[in-house]
Design an enzyme around this catalytic site. Structure first.
Site, short mmCIF file in Angstrom:
data_model
loop_
_atom_site.label_atom_id
_atom_site.label_comp_id
_atom_site.label_asym_id
_atom_site.label_seq_id
_atom_site.Cartn_x
_atom_site.Cartn_y
_atom_site.Cartn_z
N TYR A 132 0.85 -1.19 0.00
CA TYR A 132 0.00 0.00 0.00
C TYR A 132 0.88 1.24 0.00
O TYR A 132 1.86 1.33 0.74
CB TYR A 132 -0.90 0.00 1.24
CG TYR A 132 -1.70 1.26 1.42
CD1 TYR A 132 -2.91 1.46 0.76
CD2 TYR A 132 -1.25 2.26 2.28
CE1 TYR A 132 -3.64 2.62 0.93
CE2 TYR A 132 -1.98 3.43 2.46
CZ TYR A 132 -3.17 3.61 1.78
OH TYR A 132 -3.89 4.77 1.95
N HIS A 133 0.53 2.25 -0.81
CA HIS A 133 1.34 3.45 -0.99
C HIS A 133 0.82 4.57 -0.10
O HIS A 133 -0.29 5.07 -0.29
CB HIS A 133 1.30 3.88 -2.46
CG HIS A 133 2.45 4.75 -2.86
ND1 HIS A 133 2.75 5.93 -2.23
CD2 HIS A 133 3.37 4.60 -3.86
CE1 HIS A 133 3.80 6.48 -2.81
NE2 HIS A 133 4.20 5.70 -3.78
N GLY A 134 1.62 5.02 0.88
CA GLY A 134 1.25 6.14 1.71
C GLY A 134 1.47 7.46 0.99
O GLY A 134 2.00 7.51 -0.12
#
Length: 333
Positions: A132-134
């Site tokens: 998951y990309h913050g």
């Protein structure tokens, strides 16, 4: 002049009655000054608080950017002093990589109390990590650093094309194995036994996801096709509280349209709060010759979402994430 000063001192001490016109004028003057100062100080406090909030919200993201550029400068100095001409991915650069990894790992420990769980789920050979990309993927930098320090293993990273347009980062990108991620490049890296990481949500997920931690993969399925072609497992990964540390301003139609037309991240991140970070590596999804690309995408999405559901409070809470820094109990993997 001295007589005037003497009279004012007498007024202040009460030696001259307030019925005296000069004393009355003096008192009114003092009240006016006090009221003016009160009003002035109020504005000063408001401006100071506003400026402090701006600095708090933006100084840490800018500091991260500064450290990234500083890292590249140190690599350039190392390259020139040691006259290194070898391939940036070769072992010749390992001492420089260790120095860089140690710096980021210290930063991770101090600022986010960083923990990494599930390293045993990484295959000895090649594989594709999906995460998951913050808003700012500093958690991913922490993961790369600790993986190298623990296992002396380099994980190659697929990055958005805009990253390669940033000036002055060429050597850093090469030495840390960050690549545009064409199908051919990924297949070659996997064939050579590397781990390859990718965030299907990419910049869109960074900009427009929020504290609900919604995956925004769209129709991205190239990673699944590469995994099937290379016959390698996919490993899901997620960092707890990554959205609580750094956030984006709420989505506005203008910024969304601007991104979709330019593919450039114009929305600035803010935050940098020292919340607790824990990166969890899930169990690998093994290669299955009987599965389709679309089925593998859904299977991977389910695995990443399961990590989010298990380890993340939804909606995210900055206060809870901060308090977790003081929770000495280690969460189970």
């Amino acid at each position: 002049m001295q007589d005037m000063i003497g009279r004012k001192e007498s007024c202040a001490s009460g030696q001259i009655p307030m019925t005296d016109l000069s004393c009355l004028a003096y008192v009114l003057e003092q009240w006016t000054v006090v009221e003016y100062l009160k009003k002035y100080l109020f504005h000063v406090v408001i401006i100071s608080l506003t400026m402090s909030a701006i600095l708090v919200f933006f100084i840490v993201p800018l500091t991260i950017l500064f450290f990234i550029y500083l890292t590249n400068i140190l690599l350039v100095i190392y390259q020139r002093n040691s006259e290194v001409k070898a391939d940036p991915l070769s072992d010749v650069w390992d001492s420089a990589r260790k120095t860089i990894a140690s710096f980021w790992d210290i930063y991770a420990r101090i600022w986010h109390g960083y923990e990494l769980h599930g390293v045993e789920n990484l295959p000895e050979g090649p594989g594709i990590l999906v995460y998951y990309h913050g808003a700012i993927p500093v958690d991913y930098l922490y993961f790369l650093s600790r993986l190298f320090l623990w296992k002396k293993r380099l994980c190659l990273s697929v990055a958005d094309h805009f990253v390669f347009r940033l000036p002055g980062l060429k050597l850093l990108l090469e030495v840390t194995g960050i690549m545009p991620g064409t199908r051919e490049e990924c297949l070659i890296a996997l064939k050579n036994g590397h781990l390859v990481s990718v965030s299907p949500g990419g910049v869109r997920e960074a900009l427009f996801s929020d504290e609900s931690y919604q995956l925004m993969w769209g129709n991205r399925k190239g990673f699944a096709q590469v995994a099937l072609d290379a016959k390698v497992p996919i490993i899901p990964m997620y960092t707890q509280n990554v959205r609580e540390a750094y956030r984006m301003f709420k989505e506005r139609r203008f910024f969304r349209q601007l991104y979709e037309s330019t593919r450039l991240p114009f929305t600035p991140p803010y935050g940098g709060l020292p919340v607790k970070f824990r990166t969890y590596i899930g169990e690998p999804i093994p290669y299955d010759p009987n599965i389709t690309t679309e089925e593998l995408v859904e299977k991977t999405k389910t695995a990443v979402q399961a990590l989010i559901s298990k380890h993340q409070t939804i909606p995210g809470s900055i206060w809870k994430a901060l308090l977790e820094r003081f929770d000495k109990r280690r969460k189970s993997d």
